[in-house]
Motif scaffolding. Structure first.
Motif, PDB file in Angstrom:
ATOM      1  N   GLN A  79       0.813  -1.202   0.000  1.00 12.18           N
ATOM      2  CA  GLN A  79       0.000   0.000   0.000  1.00 12.18           C
ATOM      3  C   GLN A  79       0.856   1.266   0.000  1.00 12.18           C
ATOM      4  O   GLN A  79       0.535   2.245  -0.685  1.00 12.18           O
ATOM      5  CB  GLN A  79      -0.937  -0.008   1.204  1.00 12.18           C
ATOM      6  CG  GLN A  79      -2.028  -1.069   1.132  1.00 12.18           C
ATOM      7  CD  GLN A  79      -2.922  -1.049   2.351  1.00 12.18           C
ATOM      8  OE1 GLN A  79      -2.733  -0.246   3.266  1.00 12.18           O
ATOM      9  NE2 GLN A  79      -3.903  -1.943   2.382  1.00 12.18           N
ATOM     10  N   LEU A 131       2.202   1.726  -3.516  1.00 12.19           N
ATOM     11  CA  LEU A 131       1.153   2.199  -4.412  1.00 12.19           C
ATOM     12  C   LEU A 131       0.839   3.673  -4.178  1.00 12.19           C
ATOM     13  O   LEU A 131       0.629   4.439  -5.127  1.00 12.19           O
ATOM     14  CB  LEU A 131      -0.111   1.356  -4.229  1.00 12.19           C
ATOM     15  CG  LEU A 131      -0.045  -0.086  -4.753  1.00 12.19           C
ATOM     16  CD1 LEU A 131      -1.317  -0.844  -4.384  1.00 12.19           C
ATOM     17  CD2 LEU A 131       0.161  -0.107  -6.260  1.00 12.19           C
ATOM     18  N   ILE A 132       0.795   4.076  -2.914  1.00  9.94           N
ATOM     19  CA  ILE A 132       0.539   5.486  -2.603  1.00  9.94           C
ATOM     20  C   ILE A 132       1.666   6.366  -3.139  1.00  9.94           C
ATOM     21  O   ILE A 132       1.422   7.431  -3.725  1.00  9.94           O
ATOM     22  CB  ILE A 132       0.372   5.676  -1.083  1.00  9.94           C
ATOM     23  CG1 ILE A 132      -0.922   4.991  -0.601  1.00  9.94           C
ATOM     24  CG2 ILE A 132       0.342   7.159  -0.718  1.00  9.94           C
ATOM     25  CD1 ILE A 132      -1.090   4.991   0.901  1.00  9.94           C
ATOM     26  N   CYS A 153       3.688   5.693  -5.661  1.00  9.10           N
ATOM     27  CA  CYS A 153       3.605   5.737  -7.130  1.00  9.10           C
ATOM     28  C   CYS A 153       2.483   6.658  -7.588  1.00  9.10           C
ATOM     29  O   CYS A 153       2.635   7.399  -8.573  1.00  9.10           O
ATOM     30  CB  CYS A 153       3.388   4.329  -7.677  1.00  9.10           C
ATOM     31  SG  CYS A 153       4.796   3.214  -7.469  1.00  9.10           S
ATOM     32  N   THR A 154       1.366   6.627  -6.865  1.00 12.10           N
ATOM     33  CA  THR A 154       0.249   7.506  -7.217  1.00 12.10           C
ATOM     34  C   THR A 154       0.637   8.971  -7.072  1.00 12.10           C
ATOM     35  O   THR A 154       0.310   9.810  -7.927  1.00 12.10           O
ATOM     36  CB  THR A 154      -0.967   7.193  -6.333  1.00 12.10           C
ATOM     37  OG1 THR A 154      -1.324   5.812  -6.481  1.00 12.10           O
ATOM     38  CG2 THR A 154      -2.150   8.060  -6.701  1.00 12.10           C
ATOM     39  N   VAL A 155       1.332   9.279  -5.991  1.00 13.71           N
ATOM     40  CA  VAL A 155       1.764  10.658  -5.774  1.00 13.71           C
ATOM     41  C   VAL A 155       2.729  11.100  -6.864  1.00 13.71           C
ATOM     42  O   VAL A 155       2.620  12.217  -7.399  1.00 13.71           O
ATOM     43  CB  VAL A 155       2.413  10.794  -4.375  1.00 13.71           C
ATOM     44  CG1 VAL A 155       3.084  12.154  -4.221  1.00 13.71           C
ATOM     45  CG2 VAL A 155       1.370  10.594  -3.286  1.00 13.71           C
ATOM     46  N   VAL A 203       2.898  10.076  -9.890  1.00 14.20           N
ATOM     47  CA  VAL A 203       2.220  10.233 -11.180  1.00 14.20           C
ATOM     48  C   VAL A 203       1.239  11.403 -11.164  1.00 14.20           C
ATOM     49  O   VAL A 203       1.170  12.193 -12.112  1.00 14.20           O
ATOM     50  CB  VAL A 203       1.486   8.925 -11.550  1.00 14.20           C
ATOM     51  CG1 VAL A 203       0.620   9.129 -12.788  1.00 14.20           C
ATOM     52  CG2 VAL A 203       2.490   7.810 -11.789  1.00 14.20           C
ATOM     53  N   VAL A 204       0.474  11.538 -10.077  1.00 14.59           N
ATOM     54  CA  VAL A 204      -0.624  12.500 -10.053  1.00 14.59           C
ATOM     55  C   VAL A 204      -0.128  13.928  -9.823  1.00 14.59           C
ATOM     56  O   VAL A 204      -0.599  14.876 -10.470  1.00 14.59           O
ATOM     57  CB  VAL A 204      -1.659  12.102  -8.979  1.00 14.59           C
ATOM     58  CG1 VAL A 204      -2.707  13.194  -8.812  1.00 14.59           C
ATOM     59  CG2 VAL A 204      -2.326  10.791  -9.362  1.00 14.59           C
ATOM     60  N   TYR A 255      -8.419   5.673 -22.126  1.00 15.61           N
ATOM     61  CA  TYR A 255      -8.337   4.713 -21.028  1.00 15.61           C
ATOM     62  C   TYR A 255      -9.671   4.605 -20.302  1.00 15.61           C
ATOM     63  O   TYR A 255     -10.112   3.500 -19.953  1.00 15.61           O
ATOM     64  CB  TYR A 255      -7.241   5.127 -20.048  1.00 15.61           C
ATOM     65  CG  TYR A 255      -7.174   4.206 -18.847  1.00 15.61           C
ATOM     66  CD1 TYR A 255      -6.578   2.959 -18.937  1.00 15.61           C
ATOM     67  CD2 TYR A 255      -7.725   4.580 -17.621  1.00 15.61           C
ATOM     68  CE1 TYR A 255      -6.524   2.111 -17.849  1.00 15.61           C
ATOM     69  CE2 TYR A 255      -7.683   3.741 -16.530  1.00 15.61           C
ATOM     70  CZ  TYR A 255      -7.073   2.511 -16.651  1.00 15.61           C
ATOM     71  OH  TYR A 255      -7.039   1.671 -15.580  1.00 15.61           O
ATOM     72  N   GLN A 274     -11.753   1.187 -20.048  1.00 12.19           N
ATOM     73  CA  GLN A 274     -11.418   0.658 -18.729  1.00 12.19           C
ATOM     74  C   GLN A 274     -12.233  -0.582 -18.387  1.00 12.19           C
ATOM     75  O   GLN A 274     -11.710  -1.558 -17.843  1.00 12.19           O
ATOM     76  CB  GLN A 274     -11.640   1.736 -17.662  1.00 12.19           C
ATOM     77  CG  GLN A 274     -11.229   1.308 -16.253  1.00 12.19           C
ATOM     78  CD  GLN A 274     -11.493   2.394 -15.231  1.00 12.19           C
ATOM     79  OE1 GLN A 274     -12.215   3.340 -15.506  1.00 12.19           O
ATOM     80  NE2 GLN A 274     -10.926   2.256 -14.054  1.00 12.19           N
TER      81      GLN A 274
END
Length: 297
Positions: free
Chosen positions: A33, A36-37, A39-41, A43-44, A280, A284
């Motif tokens: 987790q 993933l968090i 990686c999300t940060v 990218v976003v 996407y 999806q």
């Protein structure tokens, strides 16, 4: 009354199940987790910063890059679309990528079905050559491609660029479609043959609908790869009137020097990213369906 007695027992069993989770699994879950968090940060946040900067003036971008704009400067999008020529580049990219994607998925699915379902001399060799195409660097083929397209009269044209895009995306498509077609039951094609369907009708009316999840997944992956292609258009598309988005963005950022309009540049970047997000989101559900189908098999 029996249900009231059984309810606490069920709750105790569920609580016991939650408490008996091995410590190793909890550690792995926590680490996963956290990754993933992170990686999300990663990218976003850049996308949000780019989106926010697209509504600023150049002075605001340079003086206060991490603050909100004083107001929404929508003229940045107008300038990027008209003055920077993003509208023309956008249309060229849609033509090239759309044509290449249709050609790739059509030829790739037909080739993969033929290699997966029919046994003939050289079948394995053709498949291995397709797989070898995945390892071939693009820059090694630039010079031969240049002279081939020049000889065919397709150098600096949108159709020539679309065919080249498709040629480089074809091995990837065939490589992933062949195992999918091999996993389909042969009873389906046998039933279609009993009903009098030929090979063409069986493929387009029976096999293609069954392969829709795999086709949708590969369409997304190929679209992203083709949309972001840079080396091929730079080397094979010298006509400025036929530039695609990657070429137009590089020219827009490189020719302006220190007088570059950063607001318009960020607006152009946002307009470049939006189509990929839209594609996407549209596919999806089909992408999720392909994962479920793969798990069931």
């Amino acid at each position: 009354m029996a249900s009231e007695v059984a309810a606490p027992a069920v709750l105790r069993s569920r609580a016991r199940t939650r408490r008996t989770v091995p410590p190793g699994e909890r550690v792995v879950g926590g680490v996963s987790q956290a990754v993933l968090i992170a990686c999300t940060v990663v990218v976003v946040l850049p996308f949000l910063w780019t989106f926010m900067s697209s509504f600023k003036t150049s002075a605001q971008v340079l003086q206060s890059p991490f603050t909100l704009p004083d107001r929404l400067h929508l003229e940045n999008y107008v300038n990027a679309w008209t003055q920077a020529g993003i509208g023309r580049f956008f249309a060229n990219t849609l033509i090239v990528v759309g044509g290449a994607l249709v050609l790739t998925m059509l030829m790739g699915s037909m080739c993969a079905y033929f290699l997966a379902r029919f046994r003939f001399f050289g079948n394995r060799a053709i498949y291995l050559l397709m797989v070898a195409g995945l390892t071939f660097p693009i820059f090694l083929a630039i010079v031969p491609l240049f002279f081939i397209l020049q000889g065919l009269g397709l150098l600096g044209t949108l159709p020539g660029l679309a065919i080249t895009y498709s040629a480089f995306a074809l091995p990837f498509t065939v490589f992933f479609m062949v195992p999918f077609f091999r996993a389909l039951p042969e009873s389906v094609t046998e039933a279609a043959a009993i009903d009098g369907a030929g090979e063409w009708r069986t493929f387009f009316q029976v096999i293609v609908p069954m392969a829709r999840p795999a086709i949708a997944t590969l369409s997304i992956l190929n679209f992203v790869g083709l949309w972001n292609q840079f080396l091929l258009p730079v080397a094979l598309n010298p006509d400025t009137s036929k530039y695609v988005l990657t070429q137009g963005m590089a020219a827009f950022a490189g020719t302006a020097g220190y007088s570059i309009d950063f607001g318009a540049l960020f607006a152009a970047v946002v307009m470049t990213i939006i189509p990929v997000l839209i594609v996407y989101l549209i596919f999806q559900r089909a992408l999720s369906g392909s994962v479920v189908v793969g798990a069931d098999k």
